[in-house]
Design an enzyme around this catalytic site. Structure first.
Site: not given
Length: 623
Positions: A166, A227, A257, A270, A343
């Site tokens: 980010r 990831r 996570k 998602h 999450d």
């Protein structure tokens, strides 16, 4: 770990638009937190040391006892807010805040809902540049501490590095998890955590939602993939523990996570509701191993997964809402007593069965402490309040989570030093030393999978003219990009005559024709690939380029599994991400400036027979 409560406050430098980077004077901080000082000694709470050094918990409990019910509920939420400034965002961000949150600014969000945490996103326009991020952090802290009984805010973000980051340039961007897994060095993972944590802390970010502790055993996994550190649970565990120690040595809370494990799914939580079909024994041997290692390493927080795991709980609920999984296994069996954060509650995987007012209540009943980014803060906030009023939730249950959250804030030094400084940003973020280290780490990750007839390394005498074509996925965050341009530019700096031609992730027939025509007269073609499948246009592009007879090198800029679909390529490299640091490292390997040292952290199956292994874990060629 150093004692961050005594961190030096530098003299103020000129103000920037919006909030000043420099914190209020010390007397202002003390005045703003006057309601706390009867209960807490600021200096002793500002320790970055282990929990044993945090003041006796009866002082934290006394603080909790003075809070209103609304303040307690608010402290459980970690929310987004649009804008680069806590008090003066752009009009478009004000409009987005009003539409989604019912407030104009981050400061108003803190005032209205008493939120205990804020999460930064690039798409929410929170992360323009380091000085701006620091000023935003200071503005949020000032807004919260100015309230009666105001508490410091725990600011978080997803800075995994690799394909999820980010905070972009000029901050240091480092190789992602699977790249580090290919490098195989726990010392490098710890270094990444230390550098990333140092920079995040300087920006006022004290909680990072990293590392990913999922063991990626499913090549079709659409949401984890690179990831993850890899497919070997013990190797992943070692890297996770090392990165945790790196982050927390820098005074930033790491977050493992996604518990209980998201590595074997073909569904993205998602957009859907994944189901993990592992048995309890498989979970123990595979998914649980990195989380156990993270807990042994002293992990500060663990994030839940929005997926169903019938072998652990057959009620049909996502793990985020499962008391058997979070309280029974995570807290009971694994003995974890740190912060549990969900999450994002806006993800489809947690919203398929219950309404947005019920999800946060059920998460708290399951054993969660922090409620991350619900679609509507008002609906979620009042859902929790209503559950307390009806007796479904008790105030004592809230107090247990509050104690964990405040304990973490104290450990991170937020009561003693909630603010950051401009000079502190300049000394820590994107330094030459950090950038050089990022390149050195990346140099140890690139994996050479195919090298027919010793084509690589390319010689400037025989292969000076190079065409770079292929996929140019969007920049994960703040890198120069696009990958074809970065790769061509890096080769040019290394003495080659290189040109770039983007053909995209789904090249059209016309784009393929242009690439084939451009290959005429060059000495070698490099094609960047991105998630190639057997029938994809990218595979067609590679076949057409190979048919020209020009030496062809493929660089898989995301999943190393691409190599199974590229039999026509004369050489294949895996870079594990398309960020500049990894693409430039691949260029140095192509040119022979760096030897390929990466080894596959996942197995690659044959394209024509997925039950047979083409390249095993640990495979990799060298020069």
């Amino acid at each position: 770990m150093p004692d961050f409560s005594t961190a030096r406050t530098d003299a103020a430098d000129p103000l920037r638009p919006g909030e000043p980077v420099e914190p209020p004077a010390r007397r202002t901080v003390l005045a703003a937190t006057a309601g706390l000082t009867a209960t807490l000694a600021l200096g002793s709470l500002g320790s970055g040391r282990a929990h044993a050094d945090v003041p006796h918990e009866d002082r934290l409990r006394a603080l909790i006892s003075r809070m209103t019910l609304e303040e307690k509920v608010g402290q459980l939420f970690v929310m987004r807010a649009y804008g680069h400034s806590a008090t003066d965002p752009d009009q478009a961000d004000i409009d987005a805040n009003l539409e989604e949150l019912g407030v104009r600014t981050a400061a108003e969000l803190v005032e209205k809902y008493h939120v205990g945490g804020i999460i930064y996103f690039t798409w929410a326009h929170n992360t323009r540049d380091p000085r701006q991020i620091a000023a935003l952090s200071n503005g949020i802290q000032k807004a919260s501490l100015a309230r009666p009984r105001g508490l410091p805010v725990l600011i978080a973000t997803d800075q995994e590095h690799g394909i999820v980051a980010r905070v972009g340039r000029p901050a240091t961007l480092l190789p992602g998890a699977m790249a580090l897994g290919a490098g195989g060095s726990r010392a490098d993972a710890r270094t990444l955590g230390r550098i990333s944590g140092t920079e995040l802390r300087a920006l006022g970010i004290r909680q990072d939602y990293s590392p990913v502790a999922d063991v990626n055993v499913n090549p079709a996994n659409p949401v984890i993939g690179v990831r993850s550190f890899g497919a070997d649970p013990e190797a992943v565990a070692g890297m996770v523990a090392a990165e945790v120690k790196g982050y927390q040595s820098a005074g930033v809370a790491a977050t493992a996570k996604h518990f209980p494990g998201h590595g074997d799914t073909a569904v993205d939580s998602h957009t859907g509701f994944p189901v993990i079909t592992h048995s309890r024994e498989e979970w123990e041997a595979l998914d649980a191993v990195p989380f156990r290692a993270a807990i042994r390493a002293g992990i500060d927080s663990i994030m839940t997964a929005h997926l169903m795991f019938p072998a652990l709980d057959d009620a049909g609920d996502p793990a985020t809402l499962s008391r058997p999984i979070l309280t029974g296994i995570l807290r009971g069996q694994l003995g974890y007593d740190g912060v549990v954060v969900t999450d994002s509650l806006g993800m489809e995987g947690v919203r398929t069965k219950y309404g947005d007012d019920r999800v946060p209540v059920l998460a708290l009943k399951a054993g969660v402490d922090q409620l991350l980014n619900p679609p509507s803060i008002d609906v979620a906030f009042h859902g929790v309040l209503d559950a307390i009023h009806t007796g479904e939730l008790t105030e004592e249950r809230l107090d247990a989570s509050l104690l964990r959250i405040l304990r973490l804030k104290a450990k991170l030094g937020l009561f003693g030093e909630p603010y950051v400084t401009g000079p502190g940003v300049d000394r820590a973020v994107g330094t030459e030393a950090h950038l050089r280290t990022a390149d050195r780490l990346a140099d140890r990750t690139t994996t050479l999978l195919v090298n027919e007839r010793g084509l690589l390394p390319l010689s400037r005498r025989t292969h000076r003219r190079v065409l770079v074509v292929g996929a140019d996925p969007a920049s994960p965050s703040g890198t120069d990009g696009p990958p074809t341009g970065v790769l061509a530019g890096a080769l040019a700096e290394l003495g080659f005559s290189a040109a770039a031609l983007s053909t995209g992730t789904a090249p059209s027939a016309a784009a393929i024709d242009r690439a084939v025509t451009a290959a005429e007269g060059v000495d070698a073609v490099v094609v960047t690939t991105y998630n190639v499948t057997a029938g994809s246009a990218q595979a067609t592009l590679v076949r057409r380029l190979a048919a020209t007879g020009v030496p062809l090198i493929a660089v898989a800029v995301r999943n190393p599994y691409d190599v199974a679909h590229l039999p026509e390529a004369d050489a294949v490299l895996a870079s594990y991400a398309w960020t500049d640091v990894e693409v430039r490292a691949a260029a140095r390997v192509l040119a022979g400036r760096v030897r390929p040292r990466g080894r596959l952290p996942v197995a690659v199956a044959r394209a024509d027979d997925p039950d047979r292994t083409l390249y095993p874990i640990g495979y990799g060629l060298g020069y």
